[in-house]
Design a protein around this motif. Structure first.
Motif, PDB file in Angstrom:
ATOM      1  N   GLY A 308       0.826  -1.199   0.000  1.00 38.80           N
ATOM      2  CA  GLY A 308       0.000   0.000   0.000  1.00 38.80           C
ATOM      3  C   GLY A 308       0.861   1.250   0.000  1.00 38.80           C
ATOM      4  O   GLY A 308       1.443   1.613   1.026  1.00 38.80           O
ATOM      5  N   VAL A 309       0.976   1.903  -1.148  1.00 42.43           N
ATOM      6  CA  VAL A 309       1.721   3.164  -1.233  1.00 42.43           C
ATOM      7  C   VAL A 309       0.708   4.301  -1.252  1.00 42.43           C
ATOM      8  O   VAL A 309      -0.131   4.382  -2.139  1.00 42.43           O
ATOM      9  N   TYR A 310       0.808   5.150  -0.233  1.00 40.61           N
ATOM     10  CA  TYR A 310      -0.182   6.205  -0.035  1.00 40.61           C
ATOM     11  C   TYR A 310       0.516   7.556   0.143  1.00 40.61           C
ATOM     12  O   TYR A 310       1.673   7.624   0.557  1.00 40.61           O
ATOM     13  N   GLU A 311      -0.214   8.614  -0.137  1.00 44.46           N
ATOM     14  CA  GLU A 311       0.186   9.925   0.351  1.00 44.46           C
ATOM     15  C   GLU A 311      -0.210   9.960   1.827  1.00 44.46           C
ATOM     16  O   GLU A 311      -1.389   9.949   2.159  1.00 44.46           O
ATOM     17  N   LEU A 312       0.778   9.969   2.701  1.00 39.06           N
ATOM     18  CA  LEU A 312       0.521   9.757   4.122  1.00 39.06           C
ATOM     19  C   LEU A 312       0.266  11.045   4.902  1.00 39.06           C
ATOM     20  O   LEU A 312       0.043  11.009   6.105  1.00 39.06           O
ATOM     21  N   SER A 432       4.115   9.236  -2.633  1.00 40.07           N
ATOM     22  CA  SER A 432       3.394   8.109  -2.038  1.00 40.07           C
ATOM     23  C   SER A 432       4.385   7.048  -1.584  1.00 40.07           C
ATOM     24  O   SER A 432       5.215   6.593  -2.371  1.00 40.07           O
ATOM     25  N   THR A 433       4.296   6.676  -0.317  1.00 38.67           N
ATOM     26  CA  THR A 433       5.165   5.645   0.246  1.00 38.67           C
ATOM     27  C   THR A 433       4.325   4.690   1.076  1.00 38.67           C
ATOM     28  O   THR A 433       3.136   4.908   1.310  1.00 38.67           O
ATOM     29  N   SER A 434       4.951   3.643   1.544  1.00 33.81           N
ATOM     30  CA  SER A 434       4.249   2.643   2.353  1.00 33.81           C
ATOM     31  C   SER A 434       4.457   2.916   3.844  1.00 33.81           C
ATOM     32  O   SER A 434       5.408   3.612   4.235  1.00 33.81           O
ATOM     33  N   PRO A 435       3.609   2.371   4.699  1.00 31.88           N
ATOM     34  CA  PRO A 435       3.828   2.487   6.150  1.00 31.88           C
ATOM     35  C   PRO A 435       5.186   1.950   6.591  1.00 31.88           C
ATOM     36  O   PRO A 435       5.759   2.453   7.560  1.00 31.88           O
TER      37      PRO A 435
END
Length: 595
Positions: A308-312, A432-435
């Motif tokens: 899951g790569v998200y804008e965090l 966008s990166t992962s947790p």
């Protein structure tokens, strides 16, 4: 051997002197010679008969022993002789950091049919369907009565099913030994373990291969016969993993989230003590991947903390502040003007709910989560230096975490990194990166400025990588994050005795075809504890959370992810061996009086 003459001269002369016939001496000698020859021949024949008797005795003994073994052992279908390597069955165990079993092997059976040898195919099909309701009776009858010589009925069966099939009594239904992979804890740590399946198969053996997770990442090690008695030891703690999954599941349901993930990492070694992604699955019965037309995150197989790569969102703001301190541009008390308006080209930069914080310190920029304040710090840093810093934190490459899915979680960077990207990335949008990436970044702050690589393997001692920020910059960042919990947006995140520090992040969820949803967010709380001596990093992410509080619908991380993280820390901190640091209560005032 001395040969005796038939007519010795001395005896012949003596016999003639006595008037006897000398030929009698020759006849006697011939008789004695024949007697001796018969005795030697008899002895030789008797020896040969004895040897032959012993040979037959041994041969019949071997045959008898083998027949006894076959009579008392399980019948097996012989394999046809063919060249090729034998199928390797044994697979090494997987254990947690304390040696508790996560994956092991179980001996079981397969059932197959040889239709030409069957007596009553229709009756056999009826009874097989009664034992295995998922079988198609019409298909079985067609296969049993057709031209097929061999077909699998079930690749794995239980002992009870084996007995039931055995009771059918049809000689055309046979069993083959199998070794299956067993995950005794069911769904626990499913995304880490991944799962396994069968590779090459024979009637009497099947090759077990990894299909996902560490089972596939370390497939060569696990299949190596030399490692059969040496399990693969992971950094996971089974007890903590169970607690994390239980609390996270409850939090996901309470917050009405579509999915959730949590990563607990040792900030000094990089060991991942627990990693959970929900919804989950049982690796003993791994579901099939979804067909086309579905969002990958809808599948329980989707691993949210690496794939899951998200804008965090605002969790990235502390990186901007820490870099600005590291470069000597500011310190935590430097005043930053966060007043509006602020525009980059034609794009306005605003604050959450239209707030205006005015002139505040860098620490307060983080406490109040000011977009404009972080953006102005980023403009002082510049695009090039910002990229170098984030790259040093590992934000541009897939995380090195040792499961096969991690390679697919490649961060999404802007094609053109101009001023607008510099500003938006400073507060967690546009990259966008992962947790798991985020956990490594916060670990660098928590451990005093060193990058540590996330790992699923147990390590001994600190595993510091290159220094990415000074100890002073890391310490100031730690203090800022502690204030976010005591005075800022993460006030629900404090846990008595553990001095939690962290940052909230609420990012609008992007639409598949571009743009953002108005009512869907990714809520994240990135934290480490205890703040006075940071040891562990915890990242909690909720996908599309929503809760009604004080008569309003709340989606921000402060209302959703933070309470879940606080409950997690309160549950797992004692399990990690961390003793709470409690302030002594003030003693009641005592006044002495005299009578």
């Amino acid at each position: 051997m001395t040969r005796t003459p038939l007519r010795p001269l001395a005896r012949v002369l003596d016999a003639r002197a006595r008037g006897e016939n000398p030929k009698a001496i020759e006849r006697e000698n011939i008789r004695q010679r024949h007697e001796n020859m018969k005795d030697r021949a008899r002895a030789r024949a008797e020896g040969r008969l004895l040897v032959l008797g012993l040979f037959f005795f041994c041969a019949f003994s071997v045959v008898g022993v083998r027949m006894g073994m076959l009579a008392t052992s399980e019948a097996q279908e012989p394999l046809a002789s063919a060249p090729g390597a034998a199928i390797a069955m044994q697979r090494a165990n997987i254990v947690d950091r304390e040696g508790r079993i996560l994956a092991t092997n179980l001996d079981t059976y397969s059932v197959y049919a040889q239709p030409p040898a069957m007596i009553d195919p229709n009756a056999a099909a009826d009874q097989l369907v009664a034992i295995f309701p998922d079988l198609d009776k019409e298909r079985l009858v067609k296969d049993f009565t057709g031209t097929r010589k061999f077909l699998w009925i079930k690749k794995r069966i239980s002992p009870e099913q084996k007995q039931a099939v055995h009771d059918i009594g049809d000689p055309g239904i046979l069993f083959g030994p199998r070794e299956m992979r067993l995950y005794p804890n069911g769904r626990l740590a499913a995304h880490i373990l991944g799962g396994s399946g069968f590779g090459r198969e024979g009637v009497s053996a099947a090759e077990v291969i990894g299909v996902a997770g560490v089972e596939k990442q370390f497939d060569d090690y696990l299949r190596d016969p030399a490692n059969g008695n040496k399990p693969l030891q992971l950094s996971l703690d089974l007890t903590i993993q169970a607690a994390v999954e239980q609390v996270l599941y409850g939090g996901m349901k309470i917050m009405n989230a579509k999915g959730a993930s949590a990563v607990l990492m040792n900030a000094h070694t990089g060991e991942v003590i627990s990693a959970a992604s929900l919804p989950s699955f049982d690796p003993n019965d791994r579901p099939r991947p979804p067909t086309s037309g579905f969002d990958p995150s809808d599948s329980p197989l989707f691993n949210r903390y690496v794939q899951g790569v998200y804008e965090l969102g605002s969790v990235f703001k502390i990186f901007t502040a820490a870099q600005a301190v590291q470069l000597g541009l500011v310190n935590s008390e430097t005043i930053i003007d966060t007043s509006g308006p602020m525009r980059i080209g034609r794009f306005p930069i605003g604050e959450f709910n239209g707030k205006n914080y005015g002139k505040i310190s860098v620490a307060d920029v983080i406490v109040h989560s000011s977009n404009r304040g972080t953006g102005r710090l980023a403009l002082q840093i510049g695009a090039r230096r910002q990229q170098d810093f984030l790259e040093a934190l590992g934000m541009f490459e897939p995380t090195p975490f040792e499961i096969v899915e991690a390679a697919g979680g490649e961060p999404l960077k802007p094609k053109k990194w101009g001023e607008l990207s510099t500003v938006t990335i400073s507060y967690g949008h546009g990259l966008s990166t992962s947790p798991m990436h985020l956990a490594a970044g916060y670990a660098a702050i928590a451990n005093g400025g060193h990058y540590v690589s996330p790992t699923i393997l147990r390590k001994n001692g600190a595993q510091y990588g290159p220094r990415v920020m000074s100890e002073s910059a890391a310490k100031q960042a730690q203090n800022m994050l502690r204030r976010v919990v005591t005075d800022g947006t993460a006030s629900f995140g404090d846990v008595a005795g553990y001095d939690v520090a962290g940052k909230t992040g609420t990012a609008d969820k992007p639409k598949p075809r571009g743009g953002y949803y108005d009512d869907k967010v990714i809520a994240t709380f990135a934290t480490f504890f205890p703040a006075y001596d940071p040891k562990y990093v915890l990242i909690v992410t909720l996908d599309e959370p929503s809760i009604v509080a004080y008569g309003e619908k709340r989606r921000t991380a402060g209302w959703t992810a933070v309470p879940v993280a606080a409950e997690l820390i309160g549950r797992i901190a004692p399990l990690l061996g961390l003793r709470p640091r409690l302030e002594p209560e003030a003693r009641a005032a005592i006044t002495l009086t005299s009578n």
